[in-house]
Design an enzyme around this catalytic site. Sequence first.
Site, short mmCIF file in Angstrom:
data_model
loop_
_atom_site.label_atom_id
_atom_site.label_comp_id
_atom_site.label_asym_id
_atom_site.label_seq_id
_atom_site.Cartn_x
_atom_site.Cartn_y
_atom_site.Cartn_z
N LYS A 52 0.72 -1.24 0.06
CA LYS A 52 -0.03 0.00 -0.09
C LYS A 52 0.85 1.18 -0.02
O LYS A 52 0.22 2.36 -0.19
CB LYS A 52 -0.76 0.16 1.30
CG LYS A 52 -1.79 -1.11 1.51
CD LYS A 52 -2.37 -1.04 2.64
CE LYS A 52 -3.37 -2.51 3.03
NZ LYS A 52 -3.71 -2.35 4.38
N GLY A 53 2.10 1.36 0.43
CA GLY A 53 2.95 2.42 0.90
C GLY A 53 3.07 3.25 -0.25
O GLY A 53 3.18 4.44 -0.22
N GLU A 108 8.12 2.30 -6.15
CA GLU A 108 8.13 1.82 -4.74
C GLU A 108 8.16 3.11 -3.74
O GLU A 108 8.70 4.12 -4.02
CB GLU A 108 9.38 0.91 -4.49
CG GLU A 108 9.01 -0.59 -4.41
CD GLU A 108 8.64 -1.16 -3.11
OE1 GLU A 108 7.96 -0.47 -2.43
OE2 GLU A 108 8.67 -2.11 -2.83
N ASP A 109 7.67 2.75 -2.75
CA ASP A 109 7.85 3.74 -1.55
C ASP A 109 9.32 3.87 -1.04
O ASP A 109 9.81 5.03 -1.00
CB ASP A 109 6.77 3.36 -0.60
CG ASP A 109 6.83 2.01 0.07
OD1 ASP A 109 7.69 1.40 -0.11
OD2 ASP A 109 6.05 1.93 1.03
N ASP A 112 14.49 -0.52 2.06
CA ASP A 112 15.49 -0.64 3.29
C ASP A 112 16.50 -1.77 3.18
O ASP A 112 17.54 -1.31 2.65
CB ASP A 112 14.45 -0.91 4.55
CG ASP A 112 15.21 -0.97 5.89
OD1 ASP A 112 16.60 -0.49 6.05
OD2 ASP A 112 14.66 -1.25 6.98
N LYS A 140 17.11 3.92 2.15
CA LYS A 140 17.48 4.22 3.34
C LYS A 140 19.35 3.74 3.07
O LYS A 140 19.49 2.75 2.77
CB LYS A 140 17.08 3.29 4.58
CG LYS A 140 15.90 3.93 4.84
CD LYS A 140 15.41 2.93 6.26
CE LYS A 140 14.13 3.19 6.47
NZ LYS A 140 13.29 2.59 7.79
N PHE A 161 13.31 4.68 11.11
CA PHE A 161 11.85 4.54 10.68
C PHE A 161 11.12 5.71 10.46
O PHE A 161 11.13 6.62 11.23
CB PHE A 161 11.34 3.38 11.55
CG PHE A 161 10.02 2.68 10.74
CD1 PHE A 161 10.10 1.54 10.41
CD2 PHE A 161 8.91 3.11 10.98
CE1 PHE A 161 9.23 0.78 9.76
CE2 PHE A 161 7.59 2.68 10.66
CZ PHE A 161 7.79 1.28 9.59
N ARG A 174 -0.33 7.17 7.12
CA ARG A 174 -0.03 7.19 5.79
C ARG A 174 -0.67 8.63 5.03
O ARG A 174 -0.06 9.09 4.03
CB ARG A 174 -0.82 6.24 5.09
CG ARG A 174 -0.58 4.68 5.24
CD ARG A 174 -1.34 3.67 4.22
NE ARG A 174 -1.27 2.49 4.66
CZ ARG A 174 0.22 1.69 4.73
NH1 ARG A 174 0.81 2.06 3.69
NH2 ARG A 174 -0.08 0.41 4.90
P1 IMP Z 1 12.89 -4.02 2.64
O1 IMP Z 1 12.66 -5.37 2.19
O2 IMP Z 1 13.59 -4.25 3.98
O3 IMP Z 1 13.65 -3.13 1.69
O4 IMP Z 1 11.86 -3.12 3.18
C1 IMP Z 1 10.78 -2.54 2.41
C2 IMP Z 1 9.37 -2.48 2.71
O5 IMP Z 1 9.31 -2.29 4.34
C3 IMP Z 1 8.86 -1.22 2.35
O6 IMP Z 1 8.24 -1.54 1.23
C4 IMP Z 1 8.08 -0.74 3.58
O7 IMP Z 1 6.69 -1.36 3.31
C5 IMP Z 1 8.68 -1.34 4.72
N1 IMP Z 1 9.48 -0.23 5.31
C6 IMP Z 1 10.72 -0.14 5.40
N2 IMP Z 1 11.27 0.83 6.07
C7 IMP Z 1 10.02 1.66 6.28
C8 IMP Z 1 9.76 2.73 7.12
O8 IMP Z 1 10.92 3.49 7.54
N3 IMP Z 1 8.57 3.14 7.25
C9 IMP Z 1 7.51 2.61 6.87
N4 IMP Z 1 7.66 1.23 6.14
C10 IMP Z 1 8.96 0.93 5.78
MG MG Z 2 6.65 -0.93 -0.04
#
Ligand code: IMP
Ligand code: MG
Length: 190
Positions: A52-53, A108-109, A112, A140, A161, A174
């Site tokens: 949803k992000g 993508e939002d 991380d 990040k 975060f 959101r």
């Molecule tokens: P990754 O798989 O570790 O890259 O995480 C990516 C997903 O984790 C993103 O698409 C978000 O849904 C969630 N996410 C990671 N960091 C944050 C944050 O700081 N705030 C909110 N959602 C996050």
């Molecule tokens: Mg996402």
Amino acid sequence: MTRVPGSYWDSDEHIGRVVVSQDAIRRRVAELGAQITADYGERPPLLVGVLKGAFIFMADLARAIRLPVEIDLMAIASYGSDTTSSGVVRIMKDVDTDLVGRDVLVVEDIIDSGVTLSYLQRYMWAHRPATLEVCALLVKSGPQRRDVDLRYVGFTIPPDFVIGYGLDVDQRYRNLRDICIYRPDGAPDD
Ligand code: IMP
Ligand code: MG
């Protein structure tokens, strides 16, 4: 600070300092849209937003692109605690569009660790698009991140975060206009 005085956000001690303001987001989204418009030219991409992000970013970015793009959406869930990704990814809603031969631009939002995105990239390449690129609003920094190929990035931020502009904690925040630090323990005493 750009919060509306008297809004219900004012009394929420979990909302920390602004990391990316709504004005900075607006300017950067316009730049990304112009860059994508120039890069794709005669081959308008299929935008695939990741729910949803990315829903707010997707809505703004799509309108900043001056090409007849098509829009589709995926919903994925990455399991883990509230504020860390576990690396287990599940597709809750797939795209409706046939991706074969398409120029796909994933919207993508936030990236991380990159685990979610690398899973998604492998999944999408299996559907044989002509090209596959990624536009992420936020990336990040930090040692947690694996190498993922990102064509378009809005902002690189520290590994805190964050909430707002589509990003949530337990489905809340959101609709915050700025992107802010999330303070799980509330405001520090001083
Ligand atoms: P990754 O798989 O570790 O890259 O995480 C990516 C997903 O984790 C993103 O698409 C978000 O849904 C969630 N996410 C990671 N960091 C944050 C944050 O700081 N705030 C909110 N959602 C996050
Ligand atoms: Mg996402």
